[in-house]
Design a protein around this motif. Structure first.
Motif, PDB file in Angstrom:
ATOM      1  N   GLN A  81       0.839  -1.200   0.000  1.00  0.00           N
ATOM      2  CA  GLN A  81       0.000   0.000   0.000  1.00  0.00           C
ATOM      3  C   GLN A  81       0.875   1.252   0.000  1.00  0.00           C
ATOM      4  OE1 GLN A  81      -2.968  -0.255   3.077  1.00  0.00           O
ATOM      5  NE2 GLN A  81      -3.251  -2.399   2.673  1.00  0.00           N
ATOM      6  N   HIS A  99      -1.742   5.154 -14.569  1.00  0.00           N
ATOM      7  CA  HIS A  99      -2.797   4.147 -14.715  1.00  0.00           C
ATOM      8  C   HIS A  99      -2.332   2.815 -14.132  1.00  0.00           C
ATOM      9  CE1 HIS A  99      -0.532   2.680 -18.230  1.00  0.00           C
ATOM     10  NE2 HIS A  99      -0.334   3.952 -18.461  1.00  0.00           N
ATOM     11  N   TYR A 131      -1.851  -0.283 -15.173  1.00  0.00           N
ATOM     12  CA  TYR A 131      -0.795  -1.072 -15.826  1.00  0.00           C
ATOM     13  C   TYR A 131       0.571  -0.409 -15.649  1.00  0.00           C
ATOM     14  CZ  TYR A 131       1.963  -3.214 -19.536  1.00  0.00           C
ATOM     15  OH  TYR A 131       2.951  -3.830 -20.243  1.00  0.00           O
ATOM     16  N   ALA A 188       1.809  -1.033 -12.205  1.00  0.00           N
ATOM     17  CA  ALA A 188       2.315  -2.407 -12.031  1.00  0.00           C
ATOM     18  C   ALA A 188       3.711  -2.542 -12.618  1.00  0.00           C
ATOM     19  CB  ALA A 188       1.353  -3.390 -12.702  1.00  0.00           C
ATOM     20  N   ARG A 189       3.921  -1.933 -13.777  1.00  0.00           N
ATOM     21  CA  ARG A 189       5.237  -2.017 -14.427  1.00  0.00           C
ATOM     22  C   ARG A 189       6.297  -1.293 -13.609  1.00  0.00           C
ATOM     23  NH1 ARG A 189       6.035  -1.844 -20.750  1.00  0.00           N
ATOM     24  NH2 ARG A 189       7.846  -2.937 -20.027  1.00  0.00           N
ATOM     25  N   LYS A 234       1.433 -10.088  -7.752  1.00  0.00           N
ATOM     26  CA  LYS A 234       0.589 -10.429  -8.886  1.00  0.00           C
ATOM     27  C   LYS A 234      -0.170  -9.158  -9.242  1.00  0.00           C
ATOM     28  CE  LYS A 234       1.453 -14.733  -9.771  1.00  0.00           C
ATOM     29  NZ  LYS A 234       2.049 -15.080 -11.083  1.00  0.00           N
ATOM     30  N   GLU A 235      -0.036  -8.735 -10.505  1.00  0.00           N
ATOM     31  CA  GLU A 235      -0.535  -7.406 -10.887  1.00  0.00           C
ATOM     32  C   GLU A 235      -2.024  -7.201 -10.575  1.00  0.00           C
ATOM     33  OE1 GLU A 235       0.666  -7.155 -14.966  1.00  0.00           O
ATOM     34  OE2 GLU A 235       2.786  -6.982 -14.430  1.00  0.00           O
ATOM     35  N   GLY A 236      -2.792  -8.272 -10.704  1.00  0.00           N
ATOM     36  CA  GLY A 236      -4.231  -8.156 -10.470  1.00  0.00           C
ATOM     37  C   GLY A 236      -4.569  -7.764  -9.038  1.00  0.00           C
ATOM     38  N   THR A 237      -3.665  -8.100  -8.110  1.00  0.00           N
ATOM     39  CA  THR A 237      -3.951  -7.804  -6.703  1.00  0.00           C
ATOM     40  C   THR A 237      -3.738  -6.324  -6.380  1.00  0.00           C
ATOM     41  OG1 THR A 237      -1.723  -8.385  -5.991  1.00  0.00           O
ATOM     42  CG2 THR A 237      -3.354 -10.138  -5.942  1.00  0.00           C
ATOM     43  N   TYR A 274      -5.278  -3.944  -7.955  1.00  0.00           N
ATOM     44  CA  TYR A 274      -6.552  -3.242  -8.145  1.00  0.00           C
ATOM     45  C   TYR A 274      -7.404  -3.178  -6.868  1.00  0.00           C
ATOM     46  CZ  TYR A 274      -5.167  -2.724 -12.907  1.00  0.00           C
ATOM     47  OH  TYR A 274      -4.452  -2.362 -14.028  1.00  0.00           O
ATOM     48  N   PRO A 275      -7.486  -4.269  -6.095  1.00  0.00           N
ATOM     49  CA  PRO A 275      -8.185  -4.130  -4.807  1.00  0.00           C
ATOM     50  C   PRO A 275      -7.522  -3.106  -3.892  1.00  0.00           C
ATOM     51  CG  PRO A 275      -7.930  -6.445  -5.368  1.00  0.00           C
ATOM     52  CD  PRO A 275      -7.144  -5.671  -6.375  1.00  0.00           C
ATOM     53  N   ILE A 276      -6.185  -3.000  -3.976  1.00  0.00           N
ATOM     54  CA  ILE A 276      -5.476  -2.021  -3.142  1.00  0.00           C
ATOM     55  C   ILE A 276      -5.807  -0.602  -3.615  1.00  0.00           C
ATOM     56  CG2 ILE A 276      -3.166  -1.135  -2.574  1.00  0.00           C
ATOM     57  CD1 ILE A 276      -2.267  -4.119  -2.616  1.00  0.00           C
ATOM     58  N   ARG A 312      -9.227   4.553 -19.881  1.00  0.00           N
ATOM     59  CA  ARG A 312      -8.623   3.929 -18.697  1.00  0.00           C
ATOM     60  C   ARG A 312      -8.583   4.925 -17.547  1.00  0.00           C
ATOM     61  NH1 ARG A 312      -2.445   3.646 -20.977  1.00  0.00           N
ATOM     62  NH2 ARG A 312      -2.031   5.872 -20.928  1.00  0.00           N
ATOM     63  N   LYS A 313      -8.462   4.369 -16.367  1.00  0.00           N
ATOM     64  CA  LYS A 313      -8.445   5.217 -15.176  1.00  0.00           C
ATOM     65  C   LYS A 313      -7.017   5.647 -14.872  1.00  0.00           C
ATOM     66  CE  LYS A 313     -12.430   3.639 -12.669  1.00  0.00           C
ATOM     67  NZ  LYS A 313     -12.849   2.413 -13.358  1.00  0.00           N
ATOM     68  N   TYR A 346      -4.735   7.380 -11.819  1.00  0.00           N
ATOM     69  CA  TYR A 346      -4.780   7.659 -10.375  1.00  0.00           C
ATOM     70  C   TYR A 346      -3.878   8.836 -10.016  1.00  0.00           C
ATOM     71  CZ  TYR A 346      -7.161   3.242 -10.059  1.00  0.00           C
ATOM     72  OH  TYR A 346      -8.070   2.236 -10.217  1.00  0.00           O
TER      73      TYR A 346
END
Lengths: 136, 117
Positions: free
Chosen positions: B21, B37, B39, B42-43, B56-59, B61-63, B86-87, B89
């Motif tokens: 976080q 954004h 992606y 994550a990169r 894991k990149e998908g995790t 998004y919940p954060i 796309r969003k 942040y």
């Protein structure tokens, strides 16, 4: 290998994620974000390695994203951390309100049915039936 | 037979969760003006940490979802290179304050831990 095949793999993955998440606006929102992420990551990999098999590249993207179960666990964890005692109190309050509304509707409906001349149903019997429907 | 994770593995998972976080706030903070954004985040996380966190990149998004709900991040939309919207942040005022506070706390923790070695 076709673009339809690729779209199908992506759709299957998103469906698997959707299945393990609770439905709701936020879930839809996250699925859209995951889809955008997959498209961008895939296009990026194709640009970096144009000769590689596209299905393999897509599998790499999905592997980097993680198992649907892992995403769902993190999502649930984030939700639990967001829900403090106030949220629990609010949920209990709405449960009580819902129960009270169901009771009133059941009583009114039972009274109405019991007053019908040809129904031959007693008030209490109708009340039990309507309450069961209301609680189901 | 399911293998029980070692003590070190479980410890790493716990540490990673807490740090992740902070790492997300740190990366968004590096893109104060233009935002970032999912992606891209994550990169950057993978590149800057040499994959050390093994996320894991998908995790992520919940954060991001949680940090938005906590009003530490704001979202705006822009058209992505891949086509759809796309969003993006960006840090809120509160997010910036929390990030600076966490940075200070982490600094103190590492200093104290160093003294223990």
């Amino acid at each position: 290998m076709s673009s339809r095949e690729i779209a199908q793999i992506v759709e299957d993955y998103l469906k698997s994620v959707s299945r393990v998440l609770t439905s709701g606006f936020e879930t839809e929102d996250m699925l859209e974000e995951l889809e955008t992420h997959i498209n961008e990551a895939f296009q990026n990999k194709v640009q970096e390695r144009p000769l590689a098999n596209k299905i393999d590249l897509l599998r790499e993207v999905l592997n980097d994203l993680g198992e649907p179960k892992e995403i769902a666990e993190e999502f649930k964890r984030a939700d639990v951390l967001l829900q403090g005692p106030e949220e629990d109190d609010r949920r209990t309050f709405w449960l009580v309100v819902r129960f009270a509304i169901n009771m009133v509707i059941a009583v009114v409906a039972a009274w109405f049915v019991s007053t019908l001349p040809d129904a031959g149903v007693s008030f209490y019997w109708a009340l039990v039936v309507f309450l069961m429907f209301g609680l189901a | 037979m399911k293998k029980t994770p070692s003590f070190e593995d479980s410890w790493k998972v716990e540490i990673r969760r807490g740090i992740l976080q902070y790492a997300v706030l740190a990366i968004v903070s590096r893109h104060k003006e233009e935002g970032i954004h999912g992606y891209g985040l994550a990169r950057e996380l993978d590149e800057k940490t040499d994959g050390l966190l093994g996320v894991k990149e998908g995790t992520l998004y919940p954060i991001l979802h949680r940090l938005r709900k906590e009003r530490l991040l704001n979202v705006r939309t822009e058209k992505s290179e891949a086509g759809p919207v796309r969003k993006v942040y960006v840090l809120t005022g509160d997010g910036d304050r929390v990030y600076r506070e966490l940075t200070s706390i982490l600094g103190s923790i590492f200093d104290k831990l160093e003294a223990l070695r």
